[in-house]
Structures are given as C-alpha cells and as structure tokens.
Design a protein around this motif. Structure first.
Motif, PDB file in Angstrom:
ATOM      1  N   GLN A  68       0.843  -1.196   0.000  1.00 60.68           N
ATOM      2  CA  GLN A  68       0.000   0.000   0.000  1.00 60.68           C
ATOM      3  C   GLN A  68       0.882   1.252   0.000  1.00 60.68           C
ATOM      4  N   PHE A  90      -2.917   7.438  11.628  1.00 57.30           N
ATOM      5  CA  PHE A  90      -4.098   6.603  11.414  1.00 57.30           C
ATOM      6  C   PHE A  90      -5.377   7.352  11.788  1.00 57.30           C
ATOM      7  N   LEU A 117     -11.440   0.118   1.651  1.00 52.86           N
ATOM      8  CA  LEU A 117     -10.042   0.285   2.060  1.00 52.86           C
ATOM      9  C   LEU A 117      -9.492   1.611   1.550  1.00 52.86           C
ATOM     10  N   HIS A 124     -16.574   6.307   3.377  1.00 56.38           N
ATOM     11  CA  HIS A 124     -16.021   5.129   4.040  1.00 56.38           C
ATOM     12  C   HIS A 124     -16.924   4.657   5.171  1.00 56.38           C
ATOM     13  N   ARG A 128     -18.658   0.964   5.312  1.00 57.27           N
ATOM     14  CA  ARG A 128     -18.223   0.076   6.379  1.00 57.27           C
ATOM     15  C   ARG A 128     -19.388  -0.309   7.289  1.00 57.27           C
ATOM     16  N   GLY A 258      -8.012 -10.711   4.073  1.00 58.34           N
ATOM     17  CA  GLY A 258      -8.252 -11.638   5.160  1.00 58.34           C
ATOM     18  C   GLY A 258      -7.609 -13.006   5.044  1.00 58.34           C
ATOM     19  N   THR A 262      -4.213 -13.645   7.911  1.00 57.58           N
ATOM     20  CA  THR A 262      -4.586 -14.513   9.028  1.00 57.58           C
ATOM     21  C   THR A 262      -3.751 -15.793   9.015  1.00 57.58           C
ATOM     22  N   PHE A 307       1.736   0.233   6.683  1.00 60.54           N
ATOM     23  CA  PHE A 307       0.648   0.752   5.862  1.00 60.54           C
ATOM     24  C   PHE A 307       0.922   2.212   5.571  1.00 60.54           C
ATOM     25  N   ARG A 309      -0.328   6.300   3.920  1.00 58.40           N
ATOM     26  CA  ARG A 309      -1.375   7.295   3.707  1.00 58.40           C
ATOM     27  C   ARG A 309      -0.874   8.391   2.766  1.00 58.40           C
ATOM     28  N   GLY A 361      -3.916  -2.116  12.678  1.00 58.00           N
ATOM     29  CA  GLY A 361      -4.120  -0.755  12.209  1.00 58.00           C
ATOM     30  C   GLY A 361      -4.741   0.113  13.293  1.00 58.00           C
ATOM     31  N   HIS A 365     -10.009   3.134   9.635  1.00 56.50           N
ATOM     32  CA  HIS A 365      -9.791   1.962   8.763  1.00 56.50           C
ATOM     33  C   HIS A 365      -9.288   0.749   9.530  1.00 56.50           C
ATOM     34  N   CYS A 367      -8.709  -2.700  11.163  1.00 61.13           N
ATOM     35  CA  CYS A 367      -9.109  -3.963  10.524  1.00 61.13           C
ATOM     36  C   CYS A 367     -10.564  -4.357  10.789  1.00 61.13           C
TER      37      CYS A 367
HETATM   38  C1  HEM Z   1      -4.304 -11.435  11.757  1.00 65.27           C
HETATM   39  C2  HEM Z   1      -4.819 -11.132  10.600  1.00 65.27           C
HETATM   40  C3  HEM Z   1      -5.014  -9.723  10.100  1.00 65.27           C
HETATM   41  C4  HEM Z   1      -4.202  -8.634  10.233  1.00 65.27           C
HETATM   42  C5  HEM Z   1      -2.848  -8.543  10.948  1.00 65.27           C
HETATM   43  C6  HEM Z   1      -4.885  -7.533   9.569  1.00 65.27           C
HETATM   44  C7  HEM Z   1      -4.390  -6.235   9.502  1.00 65.27           C
HETATM   45  C8  HEM Z   1      -5.086  -5.162   8.967  1.00 65.27           C
HETATM   46  C9  HEM Z   1      -4.617  -3.798   8.987  1.00 65.27           C
HETATM   47  C10 HEM Z   1      -3.305  -3.309   9.591  1.00 65.27           C
HETATM   48  C11 HEM Z   1      -5.564  -3.030   8.382  1.00 65.27           C
HETATM   49  C12 HEM Z   1      -5.529  -1.504   8.184  1.00 65.27           C
HETATM   50  C13 HEM Z   1      -5.201  -1.115   6.767  1.00 65.27           C
HETATM   51  C14 HEM Z   1      -5.149   0.389   6.591  1.00 65.27           C
HETATM   52  O1  HEM Z   1      -5.238   1.127   7.573  1.00 65.27           O
HETATM   53  O2  HEM Z   1      -4.994   0.860   5.438  1.00 65.27           O
HETATM   54  C15 HEM Z   1      -6.632  -3.908   7.971  1.00 65.27           C
HETATM   55  C16 HEM Z   1      -7.760  -3.502   7.300  1.00 65.27           C
HETATM   56  C17 HEM Z   1      -8.730  -4.365   6.849  1.00 65.27           C
HETATM   57  N1  HEM Z   1      -8.808  -5.724   7.101  1.00 65.27           N
HETATM   58 FE1  HEM Z   1      -7.497  -6.840   8.182  1.00 65.27          FE
HETATM   59  N2  HEM Z   1      -6.060  -7.977   9.050  1.00 65.27           N
HETATM   60  C18 HEM Z   1      -6.191  -9.311   9.362  1.00 65.27           C
HETATM   61  C19 HEM Z   1      -7.242 -10.144   9.048  1.00 65.27           C
HETATM   62  C20 HEM Z   1      -8.373  -9.756   8.348  1.00 65.27           C
HETATM   63  C21 HEM Z   1      -9.500 -10.610   8.047  1.00 65.27           C
HETATM   64  C22 HEM Z   1      -9.671 -12.049   8.484  1.00 65.27           C
HETATM   65  C23 HEM Z   1     -10.369  -9.857   7.293  1.00 65.27           C
HETATM   66  C24 HEM Z   1     -11.705 -10.212   6.704  1.00 65.27           C
HETATM   67  C25 HEM Z   1     -12.091 -11.359   6.324  1.00 65.27           C
HETATM   68  C26 HEM Z   1      -9.794  -8.545   7.151  1.00 65.27           C
HETATM   69  C27 HEM Z   1     -10.385  -7.507   6.470  1.00 65.27           C
HETATM   70  C28 HEM Z   1      -9.934  -6.201   6.478  1.00 65.27           C
HETATM   71  C29 HEM Z   1     -10.633  -5.111   5.804  1.00 65.27           C
HETATM   72  C30 HEM Z   1     -11.927  -5.213   5.017  1.00 65.27           C
HETATM   73  C31 HEM Z   1      -9.875  -3.959   6.036  1.00 65.27           C
HETATM   74  C32 HEM Z   1     -10.187  -2.536   5.545  1.00 65.27           C
HETATM   75  C33 HEM Z   1     -11.014  -1.821   6.585  1.00 65.27           C
HETATM   76  C34 HEM Z   1     -11.295  -0.386   6.230  1.00 65.27           C
HETATM   77  O3  HEM Z   1     -10.702   0.159   5.288  1.00 65.27           O
HETATM   78  O4  HEM Z   1     -12.164   0.222   6.921  1.00 65.27           O
HETATM   79  N3  HEM Z   1      -8.589  -8.513   7.815  1.00 65.27           N
HETATM   80  N4  HEM Z   1      -6.317  -5.199   8.357  1.00 65.27           N
END
Ligand code: HEM
Lengths: 418, 70
Positions: A68, A90, A117, A124, A128, A258, A262, A307, A309, A361, A365, A367
């Motif tokens: 990103q 953030f 995202l 957003h 969301r 996701g 994970t 990440f 911005r 995060g 935004h 997670c």
């Molecule tokens: C341990 C596992 C995971 C880690 C470490 C992680 C980490 C993150 C981080 C750091 C962000 C922030 C990105 C940003 O600020 O630009 C994020 C956003 C996001 N994650 Fe995860 N994630 C994990 C698992 C998952 C899973 C299982 C899903 C869904 C099935 C998921 C869906 C999303 C979505 C949709 C966003 C965007 C949210 C938004 O923009 O409002 N993540 N994740």
C-alpha cells in the motif's frame, strides 16, 4: 453450510501446491528479505520521529518492494516508526487519506482500489457500516460454527494419524481462505480455484456471479445474503442497494485482506508458542491464555508491518513539514516495539498487561476482520492442542524462521506429536 | 465495578470496530447497527475500562473525570 467439505477437495498435495510458502512470500512485497528488521527499526525510531524515504529503503532492503502507498515514484516519501506518530496518522484520516484519488465504487471496475479500504470520510463510514455488524465480536460464534470449526477439524483429521506435520502449509494456510469463501457460499473445490486466481478479479467474479444472483432471489444466512440485502444511505438521504460490482469489490477486498494475513499471523503465533515450551504448556493447561498470546503476537510481529497514507495538505508532523501530495508510511511493526509504550518490547510475553497495539491498524480503517482473525487463530490452535498430544517442534528438522518484509511470516513449521 | 457515568459514548464517532469489547467485554456491547453501548453496571476493573477507552480507534469513548461525576 455443512456441504462445505467434500474430503477429496482438501487433498494435501493440492493444498501444498496452492499454498506454496516460497511463492506466497511474494518477491514483490520483499519476500526474499530474511533479516531481522527490528534492530534497524529501533535505531530509526530513536534517531528521528520522521524520516525521509520508504520503510524498505530505510531498512536497508536493496530491491523494489510493493505494498500500500507504493511505488508512486514521483512523490516525496516519509516514514514514521514510533507508536504515537503512527497512531496519530491513522486517526487523522482527513490529513492522511487512504487513496490519492476519490473512489467511485458504482462503476464497472472491480477490485480493492474500489473498496472501503481506499475510501475516506463519510463515504467510508457508510460502506463500512453495512458490513460491520457481521464482523463484531458477538458474531465470532456465527463464523466459528458455520465456517471455521469444520475446516479446522477436517485439516486436523488429515494429519492426526501421522505423528508429524508441517503446520504452516498443511494447517494454517487453508483455514482463512476457506472461511471467507465458505461465508460466500462457495464450495471447497471452487474455493481453491479462487485461491489460485486471487490476482484475477474476473475469475473470482465468474464464481461469485451465480451465487450473488441466487441470493438476490432468495437470501440465506451467509455474507453474500447480508450484502444483497444491505441498503446504503446516500449523503442526500436516499438509499440504494449494492450493485453487483460493489459486492464483487467487497468480496475481493475480504479475500485479499483476510487470507494471507490470518494465515501468516496464525503461523507466527504458533511458532512463538512452539519455540517457548513453557508458554505452550501454560496455554495447554489454561486456554484462556491463548487470547493474550494472539494479542501479543500481533504486537510483537504483525504480519503486515507497514501501511501508508496520502498527505492531503501541507502539514507539520512531529517537526517535519510533509508537503501535500507526499506519501507517509507508518511502520506499525516498529510501533509495536516502541519502548515508550512497552517494557522489554522485543520479548514475546503473553503475561504483560493487555494494551492496544497497531498490528490491526488504527483510526477509522482499523481492521474490519480482526475478531474473525482472532476466532480463526484461536479455534485453529485450540484444535491442535486438543487433538495432537505432546505437540512440539521437530528437533531434527530445519527450525522455523520469520521472513518477508511487507508480508512477514514463518517458514515451514515442522512438528511432532503423540 | 464501575457505573455508566464513568464513560461517555459518542455513537456518531463509533465505527463499531469492537476494540473496546476486546479489553472490557463486560462493560461495552454493540447495538444492532454495531454502535457501541456502555453497559450499566460496567463489569470490568477500572484499568480494563481505561485500556478500552484508550483503544477506541476513533475517539468515541471518553473517561469522565471522577470529580465531575460527583
Ligand atoms: C491477523 C490477521 C489480520 C491482520 C494482521 C490484519 C491487519 C489489517 C490492517 C493493519 C488493516 C488496516 C489497513 C489500513 O489502515 O490501510 C486492515 C484492514 C482491513 N482488514 Fe485486516 N487484518 C487481518 C485479518 C483480516 C481478516 C480475516 C479480514 C476479513 C475477512 C480482514 C479484512 C480487512 C478489511 C476489510 C480492512 C479494511 C477496513 C477499512 O478500510 O475500513 N482482515 N487489516
């Protein structure tokens, strides 16, 4: 929902081929990086609040790495390594935006760049809000019972009789992608096709299209049904249901955000436990300790440690002027070991008081899938501890190491049991 | 245990991340729109509640200073 696991589809060789560790540490995100970045990050954090340059360059990685906020070669790049500065960026999503351009999700373009995202502000929030109710802590049970538990048990069945296994590929890898595709109503054999074509949105859409059409006809108790029934409130008060393109973009966002994350965080957590037999023994005795282990793993070694911005106005940020149009990289991996916030930050210690890190995060935004990720990791590790007695690292095999720069994780995790 | 007057909740700022529930599950919950609600009474120790307040990614929770409460 129970038709998810025709046993043949989860064939071990097929899984090995699809989730090959070497190709999963994509060289484009710095997969060939094998050093420990934390000593350099400590130095950088101590030296200045804001550094000019990208995280990979400042870390001493010689190649080009993508993630990103990269590459944008014509823009100035800055990086921060402390908890406070990362958190502040953030939280201030007006000054620090997730995309350099406005997002129009209604058009025909399908992909992550058209998903929440990349959105900002009110847009957003509205998108969301449609899906957040399916991802709250109280929904963890819905996910576990419908889509996690069976996959996990099925994967353990496949290794339980062998006395040995390689847990990263044979166990951790497939759980997240099968959980998400399961929640879409996609059967396992097609789920593996989706896994194969993650970088080809058109192929994913071909599999999802008939499901979306069927759920529009008659909704059931799954995520696509939530999406086809969702009503988006426009700024002017009118509402509309999501278009097929919006649903596909969201589905692809879930798959890309996701699955690999994970998988790798589960491997990191498992490795941390296996390499600390006394902690593993304590967890085996008292499973409530597992929650703290997952939190600690996300602080100590977040799989995605950076990440970015886009700076929307000239701003003075911790003593440095960031010009409008520049890119700010938040090294949340380094933030998780900020000595201002944690004692003995380099130690993996699940007994430390629980406190938020930035591994998932921060700001609006943060997670969406974090409670789902926690549910997958705890369900997975609990099943291993329940069913593989005396689980331990294989002392004669090559020991797991952590590799990767922008997508970090463990190498093979060879274990013995029984 | 603490009373509801200890924390103010701003639902317009809440995005429903559920971070507060990770740290203080007996003190916060979501309504059906995934907006935070503070439980009364709050069932967690004070330090868990302040960890939860600090963890809110969008500043939707605030600890009410004790003097004001009286
Ligand atoms: C341990 C596992 C995971 C880690 C470490 C992680 C980490 C993150 C981080 C750091 C962000 C922030 C990105 C940003 O600020 O630009 C994020 C956003 C996001 N994650 Fe995860 N994630 C994990 C698992 C998952 C899973 C299982 C899903 C869904 C099935 C998921 C869906 C999303 C979505 C949709 C966003 C965007 C949210 C938004 O923009 O409002 N993540 N994740």
């Amino acid at each position: 929902m129970t038709d998810l696991s025709p046993p043949a589809a989860l064939d071990r060789d097929r899984i090995r081929e699809l989730f090959d560790l070497r190709s999963s540490y994509n060289s484009f995100s710095g997969g060939d990086y094998t050093d420990d970045p934390y000593p350099v990050w400590h130095e950088l954090r101590a030296r200045a609040a804001v550094h000019e340059g990208t995280v990979h360059r400042l870390t001493g990685y010689p190649g080009e790495a993508m993630f990103q906020g990269l590459p944008f070669p014509d823009r100035p790049h800055f990086s921060v390594f402390g908890f406070e500065a990362c958190d502040a960026a953030f939280r201030d999503s007006e000054t620090f935006a997730s995309s350099p351009v406005a997002i129009n999700p209604i058009g025909d373009d399908v992909g992550v760049m058209n998903s929440m995202l990349s959105m900002g502000g009110d847009q957003h929030r509205r998108y969301r809000a449609l899906v957040q109710p399916s991802f709250v802590p109280a929904k963890a049970k819905w996910w576990i019972v419908n889509w996690i538990q069976e996959t996990v048990q099925d994967l353990v069945d496949r290794i339980a009789g062998d006395g040995r296994a390689e847990l990263n590929t044979d166990f951790c890898a497939a759980i997240p992608v099968l959980t998400i595709t399961g929640s879409f109503g996609v059967p396992v054999d097609q789920a593996l096709v989706i896994r194969e074509s993650l970088r080809d949105p058109a192929a994913v859409v071909r599999i999802l299209a008939p499901i979306v059409a069927a759920r529009r006809e008659s909704p059931s108790d799954d995520l696509i049904s939530v999406l086809v029934q969702a009503e988006l409130k426009e700024a002017d008060g009118t509402t509309h249901t999501l278009s097929d393109a919006e649903i596909y973009s969201f589905a692809i966002l879930l798959l890309t955000a996701g699955s690999g994350t994970t998988w790798k965080q589960m491997g990191i957590t498992l490795t941390a436990l296996l390499q600390r037999p006394e902690v593993l023994a304590a967890v085996r005795e008292d499973r409530t300790l597992l929650k703290a282990c997952v939190e600690e793993s996300v602080r100590w070694l977040p799989t995605d440690p950076m990440f970015s911005r886009h700076v929307t106005r000239d701003v003075d940020f911790y003593g440095t002027t960031l010009p409008k149009g520049s890119v700010l990289h938040m090294c949340l991996g380094a933030a998780g070991r900020d000595p201002e916030r944690w004692d003995r930050p380099d130690e993996f210690d699940p007994y430390r008081p629980l406190k938020r890190s930035l591994g998932f995060g921060g700001g609006p935004h943060i997670c969406l899938g974090m409670h789902l990720a926690r549910a997958e990791i705890t369900t997975g590790i609990n099943a291993l501890l329940d069913r593989l007695p005396n689980l331990r690292l294989d002392p004669d095999a090559e020991q797991p190491r952590y590799v990767g720069l922008y997508e970090r994780g463990a190498t093979e995790i060879p274990v013995l049991f029984g | 245990m603490a009373g509801q007057g200890l924390v103010t909740v701003d639902q317009t700022l809440c995005v429903g991340s559920g971070m507060c529930i990770v740290y203080a599950p007996e003190s916060f919950d979501h309504d059906e729109h995934a907006k935070v609600v503070a439980l009364d009474p709050m069932g967690d120790p004070l330090d868990a509640i302040s960890t939860a307040v600090e963890a809110c990614p969008t500043g939707a929770l605030r600890l009410v200073p004790q003097e004001q409460e009286a």
